[in-house]
Design an enzyme around this catalytic site. Structure first.
Site, PDB file in Angstrom:
ATOM      1  N   CYS A   2       0.831  -1.187   0.000  1.00  0.00           N
ATOM      2  CA  CYS A   2       0.000   0.000   0.000  1.00  0.00           C
ATOM      3  C   CYS A   2       0.871   1.243   0.000  1.00  0.00           C
ATOM      4  CB  CYS A   2      -0.898   0.008   1.241  1.00  0.00           C
ATOM      5  SG  CYS A   2      -1.836  -1.515   1.491  1.00  0.00           S
ATOM      6  N   ARG A  52      -4.789   1.524  -0.626  1.00  0.00           N
ATOM      7  CA  ARG A  52      -4.702   0.076  -0.422  1.00  0.00           C
ATOM      8  C   ARG A  52      -4.663  -0.726  -1.714  1.00  0.00           C
ATOM      9  NH1 ARG A  52      -9.365  -3.931   2.060  1.00  0.00           N
ATOM     10  NH2 ARG A  52      -8.006  -5.728   2.482  1.00  0.00           N
ATOM     11  N   ILE A  55      -4.443  -7.505  -0.900  1.00  0.00           N
ATOM     12  CA  ILE A  55      -3.759  -8.786  -1.085  1.00  0.00           C
ATOM     13  C   ILE A  55      -4.269  -9.813  -0.073  1.00  0.00           C
ATOM     14  CG2 ILE A  55      -1.533  -9.961  -1.139  1.00  0.00           C
ATOM     15  CD1 ILE A  55      -1.882  -7.883  -3.356  1.00  0.00           C
ATOM     16  N   ASN A  78       1.916  -0.465   5.468  1.00  0.00           N
ATOM     17  CA  ASN A  78       2.314  -0.872   4.124  1.00  0.00           C
ATOM     18  C   ASN A  78       3.189  -2.111   4.239  1.00  0.00           C
ATOM     19  OD1 ASN A  78       3.220  -1.042   1.420  1.00  0.00           O
ATOM     20  ND2 ASN A  78       4.925   0.346   1.839  1.00  0.00           N
ATOM     21  N   GLU A  80       3.566  -6.716   4.044  1.00  0.00           N
ATOM     22  CA  GLU A  80       2.938  -8.017   4.293  1.00  0.00           C
ATOM     23  C   GLU A  80       3.650  -8.685   5.469  1.00  0.00           C
ATOM     24  OE1 GLU A  80       0.267  -8.896   2.814  1.00  0.00           O
ATOM     25  OE2 GLU A  80       0.278  -7.587   1.057  1.00  0.00           O
ATOM     26  N   ILE A 290      11.636 -10.461 -19.673  1.00  0.00           N
ATOM     27  CA  ILE A 290      11.885  -9.475 -20.720  1.00  0.00           C
ATOM     28  C   ILE A 290      12.950 -10.022 -21.654  1.00  0.00           C
ATOM     29  CG2 ILE A 290      12.916  -7.204 -21.152  1.00  0.00           C
ATOM     30  CD1 ILE A 290      11.608  -6.225 -18.625  1.00  0.00           C
ATOM     31  N   SER A 362      10.495 -12.174  -6.674  1.00  0.00           N
ATOM     32  CA  SER A 362      11.704 -11.815  -7.400  1.00  0.00           C
ATOM     33  C   SER A 362      12.898 -12.528  -6.778  1.00  0.00           C
ATOM     34  CB  SER A 362      11.919 -10.297  -7.344  1.00  0.00           C
ATOM     35  OG  SER A 362      13.237  -9.933  -7.711  1.00  0.00           O
ATOM     36  N   GLY A 363      13.918 -12.786  -7.593  1.00  0.00           N
ATOM     37  CA  GLY A 363      15.144 -13.421  -7.104  1.00  0.00           C
ATOM     38  C   GLY A 363      16.138 -12.439  -6.522  1.00  0.00           C
TER      39      GLY A 363
END
Length: 608
Positions: A2, A52, A55, A78, A80, A290, A362-363
């Site tokens: 958020c 917000r 999720i 904001n 998780e 990509i 993401s890695g």
């Protein structure tokens, strides 16, 4: 994920702040397109705003700002909290009753019971503020590894905070002047080092810290920091430990009430995330990558092979110079602070957004934890060489000054800086990772700040590392390689990769999660000696995940790069004109040209 913002004050202009908090909320709308809210305390000492991205608990019960049932505590949050279900069950056994299925309410209940110590219970990424209507105090905290950003401005009794700098600017309260320290850090390192920002007076709350506001005064406290040890362990034991910790992190990062996708580049780190995810996620698994027309830059073919191997629903977006140019205006508008990175995350986040995905993994962080960068070999070598040169210190200092002034390449100029400093890991790291040399940075500061008094706080080159690179570096780390890992985690990753990933994913209303950047994972593997954990080419990570195919692990490391040099010189030339400093400083390398052009675009935008 958020956007949060707030104003805390005892000043007499409280009655005029309703419009300020609304402007701050409007500025953060892209971070939370699903819902928004404002809370103003009865005594008008606290103004909270929230936007917000839903999720967890997609119902109105997850609305923020959220309060306890008695309305004493209010939160704007904001991030998780991945262990919120466990924490919730623990609280329920203690008699707590919940009215939503959100992690936000868990934080509120924990703070109600534990105060500031609540942050030590949270596993995840977070930045939040909690207002206490009874004590008229505010508690503001940021997660241990700095995944979520939190900025603040303090003047008199007033504290303004937000997820992004531009929201603080939008309040109309701070004056807008460039910060000499922030600008110098940006020029020498490619991103602004915390706690500085590019705007004087606006600070970044450091990772693993919290602020406490009461009656206009603030105090700051560190509650966590990175620590490495070196316990005796065999390689088989280490690989078992790493695999168990990685599986645990991946499982926690899939906690969501909406589908979770994965960014897949073609490297070991993102492939590891996909391989481990496929073991627990048996249904549809979406991946995004990509590719480029220029084959020497594109990892599209490798990403597709990984996607096929693990049976993912893969989406590839081939970016050309013209398509990238079309995205540039929106990218420039999305920048909260300039860096020499971010466009890659912006583009791949656009792909996920178009596919209506709201959460991705993401890695990011694998190189910092497992020794994937050349810095892990080169920086210790530089330190050893520097220590030998110290035996002829007078000659070394003269050589350093000559190289810094006459050096024919940017690398030689930065090497000259290093030879004039103490041969520490921090000074070697700064030289190796740097963008502009000290003298070049001073020339650029003179161009932007004009007044020499404005940058008088910048130390001479022989004290530079002490002030700007060695902040917080522990003195008791087991090895030079551990020191490099600490610097990579605390500088490059935190100040550039995490910051850009947050801003550029949120530009598309996308939550980006980073399983490698996990407190529990880091604490678990931190005791593995550096000769095992940081062995070249990420050997420990590779040996811990036998599912990775040999053809992938034997590929040379490339990094997730764009053909920027070619595009800037040709198709993107209108956005990257010849800079006024071009005759004074070598700007031929794309990242040097980019850093100043992006700075100019950002500065023009922030002053509109």
């Amino acid at each position: 994920m958020c956007g949060i913002a707030g104003i805390l004050t005892t000043a007499p202009y409280q009655d005029r702040l309703d419009s300020s908090i609304q402007l701050m909320q409007n500025t953060l709308q892209h971070r939370g397109p699903d819902d928004q809210g404002v809370y103003i305390a009865p005594n008008r000492q606290a103004f909270f705003a929230h936007t917000r991205l839903s999720i967890l608990d997609l119902t109105p019960a997850g609305h923020q700002p959220m309060s306890t049932q008695d309305s004493r505590y209010w939160i704007t949050f904001n991030g998780e909290i991945y262990n919120f279900q466990y924490l919730r069950s623990q609280l329920e056994t203690q008699g707590e009753q919940f009215y939503s299925r959100s992690d936000t309410e868990v934080i509120l209940k924990l703070y109600q019971r534990m105060g500031a110590d609540c942050v030590k219970q949270l596993r995840g990424m977070f930045a939040f503020a909690i207002w206490d209507n009874q004590e008229n105090t505010c508690f503001i905290a940021r997660d241990p590894l700095g995944i979520k950003p939190l900025y603040y401005w303090h003047s008199g009794s007033t504290l303004v905070f937000a997820s992004e700098i531009r929201a603080i600017v939008a309040s109309g309260l701070p004056s807008i002047c460039l910060s000499p320290e922030g600008l110098y850090g940006y020029l020498t390192g490619g991103s602004v080092p915390e706690p500085y920002t590019l705007i004087k007076g606006i600070n970044c709350l450091e990772a693993g810290h919290y602020l406490y506001w009461q009656a206009g005064k603030i105090s700051k406290q560190q509650y966590w920091q990175i620590k490495f040890a070196a316990e005796a362990i065999s390689l088989p034991e280490a690989t078992e430990k790493v695999l168990k910790a990685l599986n645990d992190s991946i499982e926690h990062h899939f906690v969501s009430d909406v589908p979770v996708g994965i960014f897949l580049s073609g490297g070991i780190d993102s492939a590891s995330i996909v391989a481990l995810s496929r073991q627990t996620q048996k249904g549809k698994l979406r991946t995004y990558s990509i590719a480029f027309e220029e084959n020497e830059w594109s990892e599209g073919e490798v990403a597709q092979k990984v996607a096929d191997l693990y049976n993912t629903e893969h989406t590839e977006y081939k970016i050309t110079a013209s398509l990238g140019r079309d995205l540039l205006p929106q990218f420039l508008l999305s920048i909260d602070q300039p860096s020499i990175d971010g466009f890659n995350t912006f583009c791949v986040s656009h792909v996920a957004h178009q596919d209506q995905t709201k959460v991705v993994l993401s890695g990011l962080g694998g190189d910092e934890l497992f020794g994937g960068y050349k810095t892990f070999q080169q920086v210790p070598k530089m330190v050893h060489w520097g220590q030998q040169f110290q035996k002829i210190k007078f000659i070394t200092s003269i050589l350093g000054k000559e190289l810094a002034f006459w050096g024919g390449s940017p690398q030689l100029k930065r090497l000259g800086d290093f030879l004039q400093q103490k041969p520490t890991t921090a000074s070697a790291y700064s030289s190796y990772r740097g963008i502009f040399s000290h003298s070049e940075a001073i020339k650029i500061l003179q161009h932007y700040l004009k007044d020499s008094l404005a940058y008088s706080s910048i130390p001479p080159v022989d004290h530079k590392s002490d002030v700007f690179q060695n902040i917080g570096l522990p003195t008791n780390l087991p090895s030079l390689e551990d020191e490099v890992s600490w610097l990579e985690l605390s500088c490059y990753m935190r100040n550039q990769l995490l910051r850009d990933s947050d801003v550029m994913s949120m530009a598309w209303g996308l939550e980006l999660r980073v399983p490698f950047v996990d407190q529990v994972l880091l604490e678990t593997i931190a005791a593995i000696p550096s000769n095992i954990r940081l062995a070249p080419k990420k050997q420990l990570l590779i040996q811990s995940i036998p599912e990775l195919p040999n053809w992938l692990v034997n590929l040379p490391k490339r990094g997730f790069l764009f053909p920027f040099q070619k595009w800037i010189d040709k198709e993107w030339k209108a956005y990257f004109p010849i800079h006024k400093l071009d005759k004074k400083i070598n700007l031929q390398l794309w990242y040097r040209h980019w850093s100043l052009a992006i700075l100019d675009h950002w500065w023009e935008q922030i002053n509109q």
